[in-house]
Design a protein around this motif. Structure first.
Motif, PDB file in Angstrom:
ATOM      1  N   LEU A 120      39.905  51.734  48.713  1.00 26.46           N
ATOM      2  CA  LEU A 120      38.946  50.657  48.477  1.00 26.46           C
ATOM      3  C   LEU A 120      39.492  49.669  47.458  1.00 26.46           C
ATOM      4  CD1 LEU A 120      36.150  49.305  48.685  1.00 26.46           C
ATOM      5  CD2 LEU A 120      35.327  50.969  46.994  1.00 26.46           C
ATOM      6  N   GLN A 121      40.054  50.186  46.373  1.00 22.44           N
ATOM      7  CA  GLN A 121      40.629  49.307  45.346  1.00 22.44           C
ATOM      8  C   GLN A 121      41.764  48.465  45.929  1.00 22.44           C
ATOM      9  OE1 GLN A 121      42.252  51.360  41.937  1.00 22.44           O
ATOM     10  NE2 GLN A 121      42.249  49.504  40.678  1.00 22.44           N
ATOM     11  N   GLU A 122      42.576  49.083  46.764  1.00 22.78           N
ATOM     12  CA  GLU A 122      43.703  48.384  47.384  1.00 22.78           C
ATOM     13  C   GLU A 122      43.217  47.266  48.308  1.00 22.78           C
ATOM     14  OE1 GLU A 122      47.706  50.220  48.986  1.00 22.78           O
ATOM     15  OE2 GLU A 122      46.141  50.429  50.512  1.00 22.78           O
ATOM     16  N   ILE A 123      42.180  47.539  49.099  1.00 17.86           N
ATOM     17  CA  ILE A 123      41.648  46.520  50.015  1.00 17.86           C
ATOM     18  C   ILE A 123      41.113  45.318  49.235  1.00 17.86           C
ATOM     19  CG2 ILE A 123      39.775  46.029  51.650  1.00 17.86           C
ATOM     20  CD1 ILE A 123      40.082  48.924  52.653  1.00 17.86           C
ATOM     21  N   ILE A 124      40.373  45.591  48.158  1.00 17.50           N
ATOM     22  CA  ILE A 124      39.812  44.499  47.355  1.00 17.50           C
ATOM     23  C   ILE A 124      40.929  43.702  46.687  1.00 17.50           C
ATOM     24  CG2 ILE A 124      38.383  43.957  45.344  1.00 17.50           C
ATOM     25  CD1 ILE A 124      36.601  46.312  46.098  1.00 17.50           C
ATOM     26  N   ALA A 125      41.959  44.393  46.218  1.00 17.19           N
ATOM     27  CA  ALA A 125      43.091  43.699  45.598  1.00 17.19           C
ATOM     28  C   ALA A 125      43.812  42.806  46.612  1.00 17.19           C
ATOM     29  CB  ALA A 125      44.061  44.716  45.004  1.00 17.19           C
ATOM     30  N   LYS A 126      43.993  43.313  47.832  1.00 15.58           N
ATOM     31  CA  LYS A 126      44.654  42.523  48.874  1.00 15.58           C
ATOM     32  C   LYS A 126      43.803  41.338  49.312  1.00 15.58           C
ATOM     33  CE  LYS A 126      47.689  46.094  50.780  1.00 15.58           C
ATOM     34  NZ  LYS A 126      48.053  46.903  51.985  1.00 15.58           N
ATOM     35  N   ALA A 127      42.503  41.396  49.024  1.00 12.42           N
ATOM     36  CA  ALA A 127      41.627  40.260  49.329  1.00 12.42           C
ATOM     37  C   ALA A 127      41.769  39.155  48.294  1.00 12.42           C
ATOM     38  CB  ALA A 127      40.177  40.725  49.398  1.00 12.42           C
ATOM     39  N   GLY A 128      42.563  39.396  47.258  1.00 12.06           N
ATOM     40  CA  GLY A 128      42.871  38.347  46.294  1.00 12.06           C
ATOM     41  C   GLY A 128      42.131  38.441  44.973  1.00 12.06           C
ATOM     42  N   PHE A 129      41.601  39.623  44.659  1.00 10.89           N
ATOM     43  CA  PHE A 129      40.828  39.773  43.425  1.00 10.89           C
ATOM     44  C   PHE A 129      41.511  40.762  42.483  1.00 10.89           C
ATOM     45  CE2 PHE A 129      37.878  38.888  46.908  1.00 10.89           C
ATOM     46  CZ  PHE A 129      37.248  37.743  46.438  1.00 10.89           C
ATOM     47  N   GLU A 130      41.354  40.497  41.177  1.00  6.65           N
ATOM     48  CA  GLU A 130      41.741  41.504  40.194  1.00  6.65           C
ATOM     49  C   GLU A 130      40.681  42.596  40.228  1.00  6.65           C
ATOM     50  OE1 GLU A 130      43.143  40.199  36.223  1.00  6.65           O
ATOM     51  OE2 GLU A 130      42.556  38.193  36.901  1.00  6.65           O
ATOM     52  N   VAL A 131      41.107  43.845  40.225  1.00  4.94           N
ATOM     53  CA  VAL A 131      40.131  44.928  40.372  1.00  4.94           C
ATOM     54  C   VAL A 131      40.500  46.110  39.486  1.00  4.94           C
ATOM     55  CG1 VAL A 131      41.343  45.750  42.436  1.00  4.94           C
ATOM     56  CG2 VAL A 131      38.987  46.463  42.028  1.00  4.94           C
ATOM     57  N   ARG A 132      39.505  46.659  38.810  1.00  6.13           N
ATOM     58  CA  ARG A 132      39.678  47.834  37.949  1.00  6.13           C
ATOM     59  C   ARG A 132      38.593  48.858  38.273  1.00  6.13           C
ATOM     60  NH1 ARG A 132      42.223  46.216  33.058  1.00  6.13           N
ATOM     61  NH2 ARG A 132      43.809  44.663  33.606  1.00  6.13           N
ATOM     62  N   LEU A 133      38.782  50.071  37.754  1.00 10.94           N
ATOM     63  CA  LEU A 133      37.822  51.157  37.930  1.00 10.94           C
ATOM     64  C   LEU A 133      37.213  51.500  36.575  1.00 10.94           C
ATOM     65  CD1 LEU A 133      40.010  53.495  40.194  1.00 10.94           C
ATOM     66  CD2 LEU A 133      38.346  51.782  40.935  1.00 10.94           C
ATOM     67  N   GLY A 134      35.883  51.437  36.499  1.00  9.29           N
ATOM     68  CA  GLY A 134      35.187  51.737  35.258  1.00  9.29           C
ATOM     69  C   GLY A 134      34.234  52.903  35.441  1.00  9.29           C
ATOM     70  N   SER A 135      34.500  54.034  34.777  1.00  8.61           N
ATOM     71  CA  SER A 135      33.714  55.248  34.966  1.00  8.61           C
ATOM     72  C   SER A 135      32.515  55.297  34.026  1.00  8.61           C
ATOM     73  CB  SER A 135      34.599  56.472  34.728  1.00  8.61           C
ATOM     74  OG  SER A 135      33.830  57.654  34.800  1.00  8.61           O
ATOM     75  N   VAL A 136      31.388  55.831  34.537  1.00  7.95           N
ATOM     76  CA  VAL A 136      30.191  56.024  33.711  1.00  7.95           C
ATOM     77  C   VAL A 136      30.037  57.489  33.300  1.00  7.95           C
ATOM     78  CG1 VAL A 136      28.953  54.048  34.666  1.00  7.95           C
ATOM     79  CG2 VAL A 136      28.754  56.280  35.786  1.00  7.95           C
TER      80      VAL A 136
END
Length: 340
Positions: A120-136
């Protein structure tokens, strides 16, 4: 070769179309037009997954997940479609988005889920967005890297908050994508944010019931059925639900037995109407929650009356130890789709 980039099930090409499939294909233009009009009224969610059962005589959804996993199981041939879908979903928002933060499940040991998260992170990144994972996760104080069998890895960081914005390190997102179904409740850190959160906190399992969802779906299926001239039963699983139930104390068993019996009879009536030579069955499952927990197949009322302690224990709790207090009794839909 067709230039249409819409994916098709390979099973559609292995034999003659069943009656319900033929009807849907013949009315494809009407169905697409109807969907476009519906999306104008109620826009589609950012993402979702739907469990479909194809019995040949019936094609129906049996579950909808607004916080889906399994992205690593998507056909790589459709990656371009996935990237385009992310771009279109973000473009619908009323503000500019460059940075996206995914809030995942608290599954640091579930490597299958982490494979999905990495994809999922890879797909969003390939869509042209900076993306990180933030845990709760409440006990996470330091970043965590998990290497995966696929060769990918996930880098989880503890989510932080300042006033009405959340962030990880110096990364302040414009969009928070929830990939946590909130089974154990709404994290306070995500409440009343200035940033957009999608899907909304109110759509988590701490607020939502499957029986309510399928009641809405029942209305929509009836409307579509009328529009294209088909019995909505062909695309809609019948269901009933019970109020308070306690499997360990056997509280509410009479309500469950009564509704199982009534639904089995209703299914049999439909089978008789359409000359379907199958044995009716129902699925009893927790009215909220995912991950295949709190679910059982029932062929007769006796199956409920004769539940042993191990079966009752398995039905009594779901993900993260949440107690099952309500259940939905859903028509079992046979499937003729196979994998491999």
């Amino acid at each position: 070769m067709s230039s249409n980039p819409v994916p098709h099930l390979t099973t559609a090409l292995t034999g003659p179309l069943h009656k319900v499939e033929r009807h849907l294909v013949d009315h494809q233009a009407d169905i697409e037009s109807w969907f476009r009009s519906q999306w104008r009224i109620t826009p589609a969610p950012f993402y979702a997954s739907v469990d479909l059962r194809h019995a040949g005589y019936k094609l129906a959804p049996v579950d909808t997940n607004l916080f889906p996993a399994g992205f690593n199981n998507l056909n790589p041939a459709f990656e371009a479609l996935c990237i385009q879908a992310v771009q279109l979903a973000v473009e619908r928002l009323p503000h500019q988005v460059d940075r996206i933060l995914i809030v995942p499940e608290n599954h640091t040991r579930n490597l299958f889920y982490l494979e999905s998260l990495a994809t999922l992170q890879e797909i969003i990144a390939k869509a042209g967005f900076e993306v990180r994972l933030g845990s709760v996760m409440e006990d996470m104080s330091e970043p965590l890297t998990v290497d995966l069998e696929s060769g990918k890895s996930v880098f989880l960081q503890p989510l932080q908050r300042s006033e009405d914005k959340v962030f990880v390190d110096d990364f302040v997102p414009e969009l928070i994508v929830l990939n946590n179904d909130l089974s154990s409740g709404r994290p306070a850190i995500l409440e009343s944010l200035q940033q957009t959160v999608t899907p909304g906190l109110g759509l988590g399992w701490s607020n939502r019931l499957k029986s309510v969802h399928f009641r809405h779906y029942q209305e929509i299926a009836a409307e579509l059925g009328k529009h294209i001239g088909i019995d909505p039963w062909f695309i809609d699983p019948m269901f009933r639900n019970c109020g308070e139930i306690d499997f360990m104390q056997r509280a509410g068993s009479s309500c469950l037995e009564k509704n199982v019996d009534a639904l089995l009879k209703e299914i049999q009536q439909k089978y008789d109407e359409y000359d379907i030579k199958c044995r009716p069955y129902v699925i009893v499952k927790a009215d909220s929650g995912t991950y295949g927990m709190g679910i059982m197949t029932v062929n007769s009322v006796d199956d409920i009356a004769e539940l042993n302690r191990k079966q009752r224990t398995r039905m009594s709790t779901i993900k993260e130890g949440q107690k099952v207090s309500k259940v939905i009794i859903q028509e079992g839909v046979y499937t003729h789709e196979t994998w491999g």
